[in-house]
Design an enzyme around this catalytic site. Structure first.
Site: not given
Ligand code: ASP
Length: 347
Positions: A191, A245, A242-243, A219-222
């Site tokens: 991200t 979500g 990031t990471g 799918r919707v993340g954070d």
């Molecule tokens: N946080 C993002 C998500 O979960 C992905 C990411 O930042 O690696 O969609």
């Protein structure tokens, strides 16, 4: 007020063939003496560099697609002094998701548009749909992933009917591809998040992503959710994530960090407390490694209104860095780790 820009590492790694990285452009635009840009407009402009760079496979054009081979983008922006937010989720066909999110902030009283509605809104505001956002490289990676998943399904047909096991198997294949060097480990998840303190003390931020590679369609993340992948409060500060979500969604980590700063915590302490909360609430065995710790990484990028900042992560290491740009230019700095600095999270 000394202006400052903080971002995930890709904010100072990609130029899309130009001369500036995201953080450099944001700093320049918002400090341009003759015609300084609003900090949020400057951030959207900087993030656009990364969204349009085809070599960055975690954001915008060339971002890794969902399980059906469709790139679905999530993005959020917040303007602290104006108390406004705008976001899009599962947006298809338009790479510049942050700019669309910004139009939601400027031109509507809503905070989040999703799917076809987000696309229709973008088109009505003059964005031209590009159709497929895959590059030959991202398409090749998706075909490889799909081939491996199909091979697994042919040896274990029960997987097809079990959505959770199937998604886990798909994620494992992604990890294997990352171990084989086919996917940058930072891009399986991945991200861009970028926040800035402007010369007049405005606090603003943007998060934009193609989300988890090979995710279940829809799918919707954070990233597009205020409080999870981004939170900004005027006069206090900003936090972006990031990471994985789902973990920052569960803990509303960005909101928790900004709230802790509002009560006086330093950005690093607020970030470490949010990471500890993620670690403590990760109890599902499928999310734990052999050492009983989370088998994923989360990174948090934090700045307060005074310009103090921190980049923190569950797991550190050479590749786990964040970008900062101030009066003395831009640099990448190591994130401080909660769990440890040396281990891979899957160990
Ligand atoms: N946080 C993002 C998500 O979960 C992905 C990411 O930042 O690696 O969609």
């Amino acid at each position: 007020m000394t202006p400052l820009v903080i971002a995930s590492a890709n904010g100072h790694q990609y130029r899309n063939g130009g001369t500036e990285t995201c953080v450099e452009r944001v700093f320049r635009l918002m400090t341009d003496g003759a015609d300084p840009a609003d900090p949020l407009e400057a951030i959207v402009d900087g993030v656009t560099i990364v969204e349009l760079d085809p070599t960055e496979t975690s954001v915008g054009f060339g971002g890794l697609p969902n399980a059906d081979g469709v790139v679905q983008l999530d993005a959020c922006c917040m303007h602290g002094s104006r108390g406004r937010a705008g976001a899009v989720a599962a947006l298809e066909g338009i790479a510049t998701a942050a700019a669309v999110a910004h139009r939601v902030l400027v031109e509507t009283h809503h905070h989040l548009l999703a799917g076809q509605g987000a696309l229709d809104f973008a088109i009505s505001r003059g964005f031209a749909p590009q159709g497929d956002l895959m590059t030959p490289r991202s398409r090749g990676l998706w075909i490889d992933w799909r081939r491996r998943l199909d091979a697994l399904l042919s040896t274990d047909p029960s997987l097809a009917a079990d959505a959770r096991r199937r998604a886990e198997a798909g994620y494992e294949i992604g990890l294997a591809m990352s171990r084989e060097g086919l996917i940058d480990p930072n891009h399986l998840w991945g991200t861009i998040t970028c926040s800035a303190i402007g010369p007049k003390g405005d606090v603003c931020g943007v998060t934009s992503t193609s989300g988890l590679a090979w995710k279940i369609p829809g799918r919707v993340g954070d990233s597009p959710i205020p409080g999870a992948g981004l939170y900004v409060r005027g006069g206090v500060g900003a936090a972006g994530a990031t990471g994985r979500g789902e973990s920052t969604l569960y803990s509303l980590s960005s909101f928790a960090i900004v709230e802790a700063m509002r009560r006086g915590a330093h950005p690093k302490d607020a970030g470490m407390a949010a990471l500890k909360e993620i670690k403590d609430t990760t109890v599902d065995p499928s999310l734990l490694n052999a050492r009983g710790a989370p088998n994923f990484n989360v990174k948090l990028y934090i700045v307060n209104a005074a310009g103090d900042y921190a980049g923190v992560a569950l797991y550190g290491g050479d590749a786990v860095r964040y970008a900062v740009c101030g009066e003395n230019g831009a640099e990448l700095m190591p994130c401080e780790a909660l769990i440890d600095q040396g281990h891979e999270f899957v160990d």
